[in-house]
Scaffold this motif. Structure first.
Motif, short mmCIF file in Angstrom:
data_model
loop_
_atom_site.label_atom_id
_atom_site.label_comp_id
_atom_site.label_asym_id
_atom_site.label_seq_id
_atom_site.Cartn_x
_atom_site.Cartn_y
_atom_site.Cartn_z
N ASN A 1 -33.93 30.85 5.25
CA ASN A 1 -33.81 31.64 4.03
C ASN A 1 -34.72 32.86 4.03
OD1 ASN A 1 -31.97 29.77 3.07
ND2 ASN A 1 -33.56 28.53 2.15
N THR A 2 -35.32 33.18 5.15
CA THR A 2 -36.17 34.36 5.25
C THR A 2 -35.31 35.61 5.35
OG1 THR A 2 -37.89 33.08 6.36
CG2 THR A 2 -38.00 35.47 6.58
N VAL A 3 -35.68 36.62 4.56
CA VAL A 3 -34.97 37.90 4.59
C VAL A 3 -35.86 38.88 5.34
CG1 VAL A 3 -33.99 39.74 3.18
CG2 VAL A 3 -33.87 37.38 2.39
N HIS A 4 -35.28 39.57 6.31
CA HIS A 4 -36.03 40.52 7.15
C HIS A 4 -35.58 41.94 6.81
CE1 HIS A 4 -37.30 37.18 9.68
NE2 HIS A 4 -36.05 36.77 9.65
N PHE A 5 -36.54 42.83 6.65
CA PHE A 5 -36.28 44.25 6.45
C PHE A 5 -36.96 44.99 7.59
CE2 PHE A 5 -36.17 42.35 2.28
CZ PHE A 5 -35.02 42.88 1.72
N ARG A 6 -36.21 45.81 8.32
CA ARG A 6 -36.76 46.59 9.42
C ARG A 6 -36.33 48.04 9.27
NH1 ARG A 6 -39.24 42.74 9.46
NH2 ARG A 6 -39.69 41.28 11.10
N HIS A 7 -37.06 48.92 9.93
CA HIS A 7 -36.71 50.34 9.93
C HIS A 7 -35.43 50.54 10.73
CE1 HIS A 7 -40.42 51.63 8.03
NE2 HIS A 7 -41.05 50.76 8.80
N ASN A 8 -34.80 51.68 10.52
CA ASN A 8 -33.56 52.01 11.21
C ASN A 8 -33.79 51.99 12.73
OD1 ASN A 8 -31.30 53.42 12.33
ND2 ASN A 8 -30.93 54.31 10.32
N LEU B 1 -34.14 45.86 -3.50
CA LEU B 1 -34.88 44.93 -4.34
C LEU B 1 -34.09 43.68 -4.74
CD1 LEU B 1 -37.03 47.32 -6.54
CD2 LEU B 1 -37.78 45.83 -4.67
N PRO B 2 -32.79 43.77 -5.08
CA PRO B 2 -32.07 42.52 -5.39
C PRO B 2 -32.04 41.55 -4.21
CG PRO B 2 -30.85 44.40 -6.23
CD PRO B 2 -31.99 44.94 -5.40
N ARG B 3 -31.88 42.06 -3.01
CA ARG B 3 -31.89 41.20 -1.82
C ARG B 3 -33.27 40.59 -1.60
NH1 ARG B 3 -31.12 43.79 3.67
NH2 ARG B 3 -32.00 42.12 4.90
N LEU B 4 -34.32 41.36 -1.89
CA LEU B 4 -35.68 40.87 -1.76
C LEU B 4 -35.95 39.76 -2.77
CD1 LEU B 4 -38.49 41.23 -0.42
CD2 LEU B 4 -38.99 42.86 -2.22
N VAL B 5 -35.52 39.96 -3.99
CA VAL B 5 -35.73 38.94 -5.03
C VAL B 5 -34.93 37.68 -4.71
CG1 VAL B 5 -35.35 38.40 -7.48
CG2 VAL B 5 -36.31 40.61 -6.82
N SER B 6 -33.77 37.82 -4.12
CA SER B 6 -32.96 36.64 -3.78
C SER B 6 -33.67 35.76 -2.75
CB SER B 6 -31.58 37.06 -3.27
OG SER B 6 -31.68 37.63 -1.98
N ALA B 7 -34.54 36.34 -1.95
CA ALA B 7 -35.29 35.55 -0.96
C ALA B 7 -36.26 34.58 -1.62
CB ALA B 7 -36.04 36.47 -0.02
N THR B 8 -36.65 34.86 -2.85
CA THR B 8 -37.59 33.98 -3.55
C THR B 8 -36.93 32.71 -4.02
OG1 THR B 8 -37.17 34.89 -5.76
CG2 THR B 8 -38.83 36.00 -4.41
N GLY B 9 -35.61 32.70 -4.09
CA GLY B 9 -34.91 31.56 -4.62
C GLY B 9 -34.79 31.58 -6.13
#
Length: 126
Positions: free
Chosen positions: A6-13, A110-118
């Motif tokens: 359930n970990t969400v990863h954000f990386r640069h282009n 931000l919505p995708r980030l918040v979804s990672a919290t459950g």
């Protein structure tokens, strides 16, 4: 490091990584001209490593802010607010009043980030 599913990863282009590789090969003739110019190759290598590694990982327990070297962990209990700054970057305001920019996270993420919290997202209509 083991990450949960359930970990969400954000990386640069990843175009940054491609540009760094091209810059490395472009710098080879310069670095090969004189021995004291060899450190020129370190710049595109550092950019490539940063593009591959830097970013933000989020799960139900914490945020992990990853840089070229090292990482910073922030538990969700310390995060008071998530918002976008005027430039469109995502920031987390902490319980001690500090504001932390989240690497590779845009305000639209931000919505995708918040979804990672459950946690459920607040209703936009309410």
């Amino acid at each position: 490091m083991v990450t949960s599913p359930n970990t969400v990863h954000f990386r640069h282009n990843q175009a940054i990584l491609a540009a760094a590789i091209i810059a490395f090969f472009g710098a080879l003739p310069v670095a090969g001209a004189r021995w004291y110019l060899l450190p020129v190759l370190l710049v595109p290598l550092a950019v490539a490593l940063w593009a591959w590694r830097a970013g933000t990982d989020a799960d139900a327990h914490e945020l992990r802010l990853r840089a070229l070297v090292g990482q910073r962990r922030i538990s969700w209990e310390r995060v008071v607010e998530l918002a976008a700054d005027p430039r469109g970057r995502a920031v987390a305001r902490l319980d001690d009043g500090r504001q932390v920019t989240l690497p590779a996270v845009r305000g639209t993420d931000l919505p995708r980030l918040v979804s990672a919290t459950g946690q459920p997202l607040p209703d936009a209509a309410g």
